[in-house]
Design a protein around this motif. Structure first.
Motif, PDB file in Angstrom:
ATOM      1  N   LYS A  20      75.014 106.738 -20.330  1.00  0.00           N
ATOM      2  CA  LYS A  20      74.346 106.643 -19.027  1.00  0.00           C
ATOM      3  C   LYS A  20      73.090 105.774 -19.133  1.00  0.00           C
ATOM      4  O   LYS A  20      72.779 104.989 -18.232  1.00  0.00           O
ATOM      5  N   HIS A  21      72.377 105.927 -20.239  1.00  0.00           N
ATOM      6  CA  HIS A  21      71.167 105.127 -20.457  1.00  0.00           C
ATOM      7  C   HIS A  21      71.518 103.636 -20.522  1.00  0.00           C
ATOM      8  O   HIS A  21      70.805 102.789 -19.959  1.00  0.00           O
ATOM      9  N   LEU A  22      72.613 103.310 -21.175  1.00  0.00           N
ATOM     10  CA  LEU A  22      73.016 101.911 -21.327  1.00  0.00           C
ATOM     11  C   LEU A  22      73.558 101.315 -20.024  1.00  0.00           C
ATOM     12  O   LEU A  22      73.537 100.097 -19.835  1.00  0.00           O
ATOM     13  N   MET A  23      74.028 102.177 -19.121  1.00  0.00           N
ATOM     14  CA  MET A  23      74.571 101.683 -17.860  1.00  0.00           C
ATOM     15  C   MET A  23      73.500 101.134 -16.934  1.00  0.00           C
ATOM     16  O   MET A  23      73.727 100.176 -16.197  1.00  0.00           O
ATOM     17  N   TYR A  24      72.337 101.730 -16.991  1.00  0.00           N
ATOM     18  CA  TYR A  24      71.350 101.456 -15.937  1.00  0.00           C
ATOM     19  C   TYR A  24      70.232 100.544 -16.417  1.00  0.00           C
ATOM     20  O   TYR A  24      69.726 100.677 -17.540  1.00  0.00           O
ATOM     21  N   SER A  25      69.841  99.592 -15.567  1.00  0.00           N
ATOM     22  CA  SER A  25      68.644  98.785 -15.803  1.00  0.00           C
ATOM     23  C   SER A  25      67.965  98.538 -14.465  1.00  0.00           C
ATOM     24  O   SER A  25      68.620  98.545 -13.413  1.00  0.00           O
ATOM     25  N   ASP A  26      66.667  98.313 -14.502  1.00  0.00           N
ATOM     26  CA  ASP A  26      65.905  98.140 -13.262  1.00  0.00           C
ATOM     27  C   ASP A  26      66.397  96.949 -12.443  1.00  0.00           C
ATOM     28  O   ASP A  26      66.425  96.979 -11.216  1.00  0.00           O
ATOM     29  N   LYS A  27      66.806  95.874 -13.139  1.00  0.00           N
ATOM     30  CA  LYS A  27      67.159  94.640 -12.439  1.00  0.00           C
ATOM     31  C   LYS A  27      68.618  94.603 -11.995  1.00  0.00           C
ATOM     32  O   LYS A  27      68.942  94.028 -10.966  1.00  0.00           O
ATOM     33  N   SER A  28      69.496  95.192 -12.804  1.00  0.00           N
ATOM     34  CA  SER A  28      70.925  95.031 -12.525  1.00  0.00           C
ATOM     35  C   SER A  28      71.601  96.276 -11.986  1.00  0.00           C
ATOM     36  O   SER A  28      72.800  96.254 -11.718  1.00  0.00           O
ATOM     37  N   GLY A  29      70.861  97.363 -11.877  1.00  0.00           N
ATOM     38  CA  GLY A  29      71.480  98.585 -11.400  1.00  0.00           C
ATOM     39  C   GLY A  29      72.413  99.184 -12.442  1.00  0.00           C
ATOM     40  O   GLY A  29      72.124  99.158 -13.634  1.00  0.00           O
ATOM     41  N   THR A  30      73.573  99.676 -12.012  1.00  0.00           N
ATOM     42  CA  THR A  30      74.508 100.340 -12.918  1.00  0.00           C
ATOM     43  C   THR A  30      75.632  99.386 -13.316  1.00  0.00           C
ATOM     44  O   THR A  30      76.277  98.775 -12.469  1.00  0.00           O
ATOM     45  N   GLU A  31      75.855  99.268 -14.624  1.00  0.00           N
ATOM     46  CA  GLU A  31      76.919  98.410 -15.145  1.00  0.00           C
ATOM     47  C   GLU A  31      77.756  99.226 -16.125  1.00  0.00           C
ATOM     48  O   GLU A  31      77.532  99.220 -17.327  1.00  0.00           O
ATOM     49  N   GLU A  32      78.729  99.936 -15.584  1.00  0.00           N
ATOM     50  CA  GLU A  32      79.506 100.869 -16.382  1.00  0.00           C
ATOM     51  C   GLU A  32      80.341 100.184 -17.454  1.00  0.00           C
ATOM     52  O   GLU A  32      80.387 100.629 -18.602  1.00  0.00           O
ATOM     53  N   LEU A  33      81.012  99.101 -17.105  1.00  0.00           N
ATOM     54  CA  LEU A  33      81.926  98.454 -18.037  1.00  0.00           C
ATOM     55  C   LEU A  33      81.202  97.959 -19.286  1.00  0.00           C
ATOM     56  O   LEU A  33      81.679  98.145 -20.413  1.00  0.00           O
ATOM     57  N   LYS A  34      80.059  97.328 -19.096  1.00  0.00           N
ATOM     58  CA  LYS A  34      79.318  96.801 -20.247  1.00  0.00           C
ATOM     59  C   LYS A  34      78.774  97.929 -21.124  1.00  0.00           C
ATOM     60  O   LYS A  34      78.740  97.823 -22.349  1.00  0.00           O
ATOM     61  N   ALA A  35      78.340  99.009 -20.495  1.00  0.00           N
ATOM     62  CA  ALA A  35      77.872 100.161 -21.263  1.00  0.00           C
ATOM     63  C   ALA A  35      79.012 100.788 -22.048  1.00  0.00           C
ATOM     64  O   ALA A  35      78.853 101.172 -23.211  1.00  0.00           O
ATOM     65  N   LEU A  36      80.181 100.883 -21.420  1.00  0.00           N
ATOM     66  CA  LEU A  36      81.348 101.443 -22.093  1.00  0.00           C
ATOM     67  C   LEU A  36      81.759 100.606 -23.303  1.00  0.00           C
ATOM     68  O   LEU A  36      82.205 101.141 -24.314  1.00  0.00           O
ATOM     69  N   ARG A  37      81.584  99.282 -23.193  1.00  0.00           N
ATOM     70  CA  ARG A  37      81.948  98.395 -24.298  1.00  0.00           C
ATOM     71  C   ARG A  37      81.054  98.675 -25.515  1.00  0.00           C
ATOM     72  O   ARG A  37      81.527  98.717 -26.647  1.00  0.00           O
ATOM     73  N   ILE A  38      79.767  98.874 -25.265  1.00  0.00           N
ATOM     74  CA  ILE A  38      78.839  99.196 -26.358  1.00  0.00           C
ATOM     75  C   ILE A  38      79.172 100.559 -26.949  1.00  0.00           C
ATOM     76  O   ILE A  38      79.251 100.742 -28.172  1.00  0.00           O
ATOM     77  N   MET A  39      79.400 101.541 -26.065  1.00  0.00           N
ATOM     78  CA  MET A  39      79.650 102.901 -26.533  1.00  0.00           C
ATOM     79  C   MET A  39      80.966 103.013 -27.293  1.00  0.00           C
ATOM     80  O   MET A  39      81.106 103.846 -28.190  1.00  0.00           O
ATOM     81  N   GLU A  40      81.927 102.170 -26.964  1.00  0.00           N
ATOM     82  CA  GLU A  40      83.194 102.169 -27.694  1.00  0.00           C
ATOM     83  C   GLU A  40      82.942 101.861 -29.169  1.00  0.00           C
ATOM     84  O   GLU A  40      83.533 102.484 -30.062  1.00  0.00           O
ATOM     85  N   ARG A  41      82.060 100.914 -29.423  1.00  0.00           N
ATOM     86  CA  ARG A  41      81.754 100.546 -30.804  1.00  0.00           C
ATOM     87  C   ARG A  41      80.960 101.640 -31.508  1.00  0.00           C
ATOM     88  O   ARG A  41      81.118 101.853 -32.705  1.00  0.00           O
ATOM     89  N   ILE A  42      80.095 102.321 -30.769  1.00  0.00           N
ATOM     90  CA  ILE A  42      79.289 103.383 -31.381  1.00  0.00           C
ATOM     91  C   ILE A  42      80.157 104.615 -31.647  1.00  0.00           C
ATOM     92  O   ILE A  42      80.141 105.171 -32.745  1.00  0.00           O
ATOM     93  N   ARG A  43      80.918 105.045 -30.650  1.00  0.00           N
ATOM     94  CA  ARG A  43      81.755 106.239 -30.810  1.00  0.00           C
ATOM     95  C   ARG A  43      82.793 106.070 -31.925  1.00  0.00           C
ATOM     96  O   ARG A  43      83.006 106.965 -32.726  1.00  0.00           O
ATOM     97  N   HIS A  44      83.422 104.893 -31.944  1.00  0.00           N
ATOM     98  CA  HIS A  44      84.535 104.691 -32.862  1.00  0.00           C
ATOM     99  C   HIS A  44      84.077 104.552 -34.308  1.00  0.00           C
ATOM    100  O   HIS A  44      84.833 104.882 -35.222  1.00  0.00           O
ATOM    101  N   TYR A  45      82.834 104.110 -34.504  1.00  0.00           N
ATOM    102  CA  TYR A  45      82.382 103.815 -35.868  1.00  0.00           C
ATOM    103  C   TYR A  45      81.240 104.704 -36.340  1.00  0.00           C
ATOM    104  O   TYR A  45      80.540 104.361 -37.294  1.00  0.00           O
ATOM    105  N   THR A  46      81.049 105.848 -35.683  1.00  0.00           N
ATOM    106  CA  THR A  46      80.064 106.818 -36.168  1.00  0.00           C
ATOM    107  C   THR A  46      80.627 108.232 -36.043  1.00  0.00           C
ATOM    108  O   THR A  46      81.538 108.485 -35.242  1.00  0.00           O
TER     109      THR A  46
END
Length: 309
Positions: free
Chosen positions: A270-296
């Motif tokens: 949820k933290h990675l989804m949101y930014s002040d300038k771009s609002g909510t970007e679920e897909l890009k946050a999910l892409r980052i979290m995929e790498r974190i979840r899968h490799y930790t």
């Protein structure tokens, strides 16, 4: 002012210069240290020996210093911490130097210390040790996982890292400090960064031209520890160009990453989804979290806030 000739005549002491030189040479060649070195040079000719007496005297002097070693800091040798070796080079007697055991030990100690690189992490964190860590019941499982990781991690072969999640003050940073210290003992390079300050530094480095150099040093570390991820102010650039780039490279190169955070996986997403300038970007946050979840491996750390005790 004394002339050179008068000084020479005084040292000559009535024409006995040749006798003094022969006596000094005789004593030199009888020295056990010198004899031991000459035995290893059966190809040494009398002529080469005569021409190399100055080098032999230097060898004797330096080696006697080593025999009565006062310690590395007080080493009187011409090259502090280095011992001479006799060599025959192009038909001449010469000396080469190599580090003594004390110097080699010091170089190795510094090399081990250099294996732990850090940005914005207090140096005392790296004094943490699994031998002295508070192994209380609430944190026992998490510490055991950390010990297993530090003892078995294999950068370049196995990319699996850890994700240490817990409330403020439960000792997450101290545990990763102990991991870094243990990896240093194994000779595994570790780079530890306090994530919020690191991301700020990366923004500033664009202006001074050091961005790529700093990014590469973190991307390529054998083991990377990102401390307190989620505490930074998130932006699309930080998420995609910095964090995403780091994790992409490490995934391809099979380099483990250890995270600490006050967020669990879902909270960080949820933290990675949101930014002040771009609002909510679920897909890009999910892409980052995929790498974190899968490799930790998610490690939840319970316990009291140790900063308040």
């Amino acid at each position: 002012m004394r002339t050179i000739q008068s000084a020479f005549n005084q040292w000559d002491d009535g024409g006995n210069l040749d006798k003094k030189l022969e006596q000094a040479k005789s004593e030199l060649l009888k020295d056990p240290i010198v004899q031991k070195a000459l035995i290893k040079k059966p190809e040494l000719t009398e002529e080469t020996l005569e021409q190399g007496l100055i080098k032999l005297f230097e060898y004797q002097k330096e080696r006697h210093h080593c025999e009565q070693c006062p310690g590395l800091e007080k080493c009187p040798n011409m090259m502090q911490g280095y011992q001479p070796e006799l060599v025959i080079s192009r038909g001449h007697l010469d000396l080469t130097y190599h580090a003594c055991s004390l110097k080699a030990h010091e170089v190795e100690r510094r090399k081990r210390n250099d294996l732990i690189k850090s940005l914005y992490i207090p140096r005392e964190i790296f004094e943490a040790d699994f031998q002295t860590i508070d192994f209380d019941g609430e944190r026992a499982d998490a510490i055991a996982e950390a010990i297993e990781f530090a003892g078995n991690v294999n950068p370049g072969e196995d990319p699996m890292g850890l994700y240490l999640y817990g409330r403020f003050g439960v000792g997450k940073t101290y545990i990763v400090g102990a991991i870094a210290n243990q990896l240093m003992k194994r000779g595994v390079e570790t780079f530890t960064v306090y994530t919020p300050d690191f991301f700020t530094e990366m923004k500033n480095s664009i202006g001074n031209g050091t961005f790529q150099e700093k990014l590469n040093s973190v991307k390529k570390a054998k083991v990377l520890i990102l401390d307190d991820i989620g505490a930074e102010t998130m932006s699309p650039w930080v998420r995609d160009e910095v964090l995403g780039s780091i994790l992409q490279h490490r995934m391809f190169e099979k380099l483990p990453t250890v995270f600490t955070s006050n967020y669990n996986y879902e909270g960080l997403e949820k933290h990675l989804m949101y930014s002040d300038k771009s609002g909510t970007e679920e897909l890009k946050a999910l892409r980052i979290m995929e790498r974190i979840r899968h490799y930790t491996k998610l490690i939840t750390i319970e316990g009291k806030n140790r900063r308040q005790t």
